[in-house]
Scaffold this motif. Sequence first.
Motif, PDB file in Angstrom:
ATOM      1  N   UNK A 186      -7.471  -6.964   0.876  1.00 25.49           N
ATOM      2  CA  UNK A 186      -7.497  -5.523   0.629  1.00 25.49           C
ATOM      3  C   UNK A 186      -7.823  -5.167  -0.805  1.00 25.49           C
ATOM      4  N   UNK A 187      -8.547  -4.058  -0.966  1.00 19.16           N
ATOM      5  CA  UNK A 187      -8.884  -3.517  -2.282  1.00 19.16           C
ATOM      6  C   UNK A 187      -7.711  -2.621  -2.713  1.00 19.16           C
ATOM      7  N   UNK A 188      -6.881  -3.129  -3.622  1.00 18.87           N
ATOM      8  CA  UNK A 188      -5.639  -2.433  -3.968  1.00 18.87           C
ATOM      9  C   UNK A 188      -5.899  -1.040  -4.559  1.00 18.87           C
ATOM     10  N   UNK A 189      -6.968  -0.898  -5.360  1.00 23.06           N
ATOM     11  CA  UNK A 189      -7.272   0.425  -5.929  1.00 23.06           C
ATOM     12  C   UNK A 189      -7.573   1.435  -4.832  1.00 23.06           C
ATOM     13  N   UNK A 190      -8.384   0.988  -3.873  1.00 22.68           N
ATOM     14  CA  UNK A 190      -8.716   1.872  -2.763  1.00 22.68           C
ATOM     15  C   UNK A 190      -7.438   2.174  -1.974  1.00 22.68           C
ATOM     16  N   UNK A 191      -6.622   1.132  -1.797  1.00 19.72           N
ATOM     17  CA  UNK A 191      -5.345   1.316  -1.116  1.00 19.72           C
ATOM     18  C   UNK A 191      -4.472   2.343  -1.808  1.00 19.72           C
TER      19      UNK A 191
ATOM     20  N   UNK B  92       5.283  -7.092   4.339  1.00 15.41           N
ATOM     21  CA  UNK B  92       4.306  -8.180   4.237  1.00 15.41           C
ATOM     22  C   UNK B  92       2.957  -7.708   4.794  1.00 15.41           C
ATOM     23  N   UNK B  93       1.888  -8.110   4.140  1.00 11.85           N
ATOM     24  CA  UNK B  93       0.584  -7.515   4.469  1.00 11.85           C
ATOM     25  C   UNK B  93       0.202  -7.723   5.935  1.00 11.85           C
TER      26      UNK B  93
ATOM     27  N   UNK C 139      -2.461  -2.180   3.157  1.00 18.35           N
ATOM     28  CA  UNK C 139      -1.482  -3.272   3.275  1.00 18.35           C
ATOM     29  C   UNK C 139      -1.306  -3.963   1.925  1.00 18.35           C
ATOM     30  N   UNK C 140      -2.431  -4.175   1.238  1.00 22.74           N
ATOM     31  CA  UNK C 140      -2.372  -4.835  -0.072  1.00 22.74           C
ATOM     32  C   UNK C 140      -1.613  -3.972  -1.065  1.00 22.74           C
TER      33      UNK C 140
END
Lengths: 422, 319
Positions: free
Chosen positions: B243-248, B275-276, B312-313
């Motif tokens: 997962x792209x954490x910024x987008x998340x 948990x992811x 999820x990330x």
Amino acid sequence: MKLNRREFVGTGVAAASTLAAPIVHAAGHGKPKVVVVGGGAGGATAARYIAKDSEGEIDVTLIEPSRSYYTCFFSNLYIGGFRELDSIEHSYGTLAAEYGINVVHDWATGVDRDAKTVALAGGGSVPYDRLVLSPGIDFVEGSVAGWDLNAQNAMPHAYKGGSQTELLKAQIEAMPEGGTFVMVAPPNPYRCPPGPYERISMVAHVLNTSNPTAKIIIADPKESFSKQALFEEGWQKHYGGMITRIGPDFGGGNVTVDPAAMTVDIDGETVNADVVNVIPAQKAGHICDAAGLTEGNWAPVVPQTMQSRMDENIHILGDATNQGDMPKSGYSANSQAKVAAMAVRGALTGSRVFPAKFSNTCWSLIETNDGVKVGATYEATDEKIAKVDGFVSQTGEDAALRKATYEESIGWYEGITTDMFG
Amino acid sequence: MILSVLGGVALVLGTAYGWTARDHRDAELAALTDRLAQVEARSASLSEQAAQVSELEAKLSELEAALVAAQEEAEAARQAALAPTPVIESPAESEPEEDTVVAVADGLEFGDPEQGKAVFGQCSFCHKIGQGAQDGIGPHLNGIFGRRAGAHEGFKYSEDMSMMGADGLTWNLETLNAYLENPKALVSRTRMNFAGLEEEQDRADILAYLRQFSASPQNIPEAAPTAQAREVELPDDILAIVGDTDYGEYLSSECKTCHQQDGTDEGIPSITQWPTEDFVIAMHAYKQKLRPHPVMQMMAGRLSAEEIAALAAYFGNLD
């Protein structure tokens, strides 16, 4: 929507992503400046997200006249006795102390779009690189014959949170035995589509126990209304016979009020009322008009960024906008604020910009533990914010589900107010 | 009764064929002789059966006595297993097979572990138990009896749970019973999104089930952990998306209108620090409309697999 020459045309996702290359407007005067006008669901959220996510790279000023903010959402639950007034009261202390937002308690009276400054009623002006307007609603003068703002104490609107809500609640509780409550409902579009009907439910809840022979009349200019089947089922079930709605077929749109005599004339029939709740037709908060950003009663915006169609340096949020399919609600304003905050940061600091996503859910309480909801998701097209998918509670749902829905709404209130005020 | 019927039959036969009186007497005598023989034979048979019944009754008493003894023995074994220092003994040998409810101190009871296993189904999305069980959304529950609250290493507890542990809360029958009845009454801001088990019997049963995985390693059956089949079958490539954490973070702003970041969960569950993989599976279960909540079906419905992975990330690594 018809566009004219002076309108700013939306750039869409592809163009927005080019903002990743920093376009810093702050040259010569320090950090970029964002001014937010209006501290409700749109403005408070936008101010908080811009300050939080820019991590000090942007100076944020929030202009809001009230020191204590009373949410309009859940004010009906206060009328119904399900919430205390102080549970819907919020201050701006955390936004100032934890997020470093400069909170100015004053009225913004006008915008100089060329000089990029906002004028304050208390004198002086505040400069901006980007301006966010989230002024909520004002009432359309003359929309209910016989009523104007001078009559708001005799016949309260209670459609902006706070003292008006307190006044209406006190009037309902002071109604004589067997008295009459009349609501003059607004025409579309207006703030919180299920709001008037949730309010009717809450008034009926109060009267049903304290004053069971009282009558409730709704004069309604609309053919139909939000969650109509759910409300009508609930009214029949819980308050059978107490509530009468007069729709446009029977003259519900032809209303004249007399605040001095406390009468309501509905299509030639005069009703002597004890409490009259007039909810007039609505328009964008005055500053949008003053800044030349409206078309008709509302301010048109670019769906991808919530920028004004008239001025790319100004973003407009919430009830004041004409954006497409989203209802005018606190949830919608909060959702739009996050999209705008991302676009503002992208423009001023070059942070990443993602495709806009919007959503809305409106919960309503019909009677104790009988909650219902309606919601939808939305996306930005060039033309408008367009509905993607939606749902609504069903008639005949069991009591456990309705109770869970009500409990969920309490969780949502805590969530959104934390999202707004920190 | 049998005799009179037989006599009747002989009389009817004699009359019908018009025999002489002597013939008739001879015939009657012969019939009576036959009948006597039959009665004698039957009497012998009945005596024999009566003897058999007595014998069986004696055996039955013996068996019943043995059963009572076995129950008493089993009960003693179970009580021993509940003692603070567990007796090392296989539960298969010591547990009786009936649904016996065994009273222990403070009037609390262990119920039926089989029923408890069924009740545990609602916990098993977050809590794994059994051989090889790992922490998930909640900590694994092997050895929960006797464990100090909030002290299982490697699991990130809510502040309140850690504090309760530091204050001395230890999980035993009494404390677990109270926690399961109303989690927030015991640990105010626990991250466990569970309203509580109202039924005393359910709590007794689930505690009996949990108890099987506690106290002594020999008590842990050689069964697979409760990592049951996933709610939705997802291709490995979807589970493998990083997962792209910024987008998340941007997408999460939509979630946070209702789900509070600090783990508060009045009316709306917390989704912080899942948990992811669990997060991804839950969201796809909503997206495929396997989970029923209409708001979540709608929200998940328009998220792509990349967007779900991004969320999820982000939520998995949130403080």
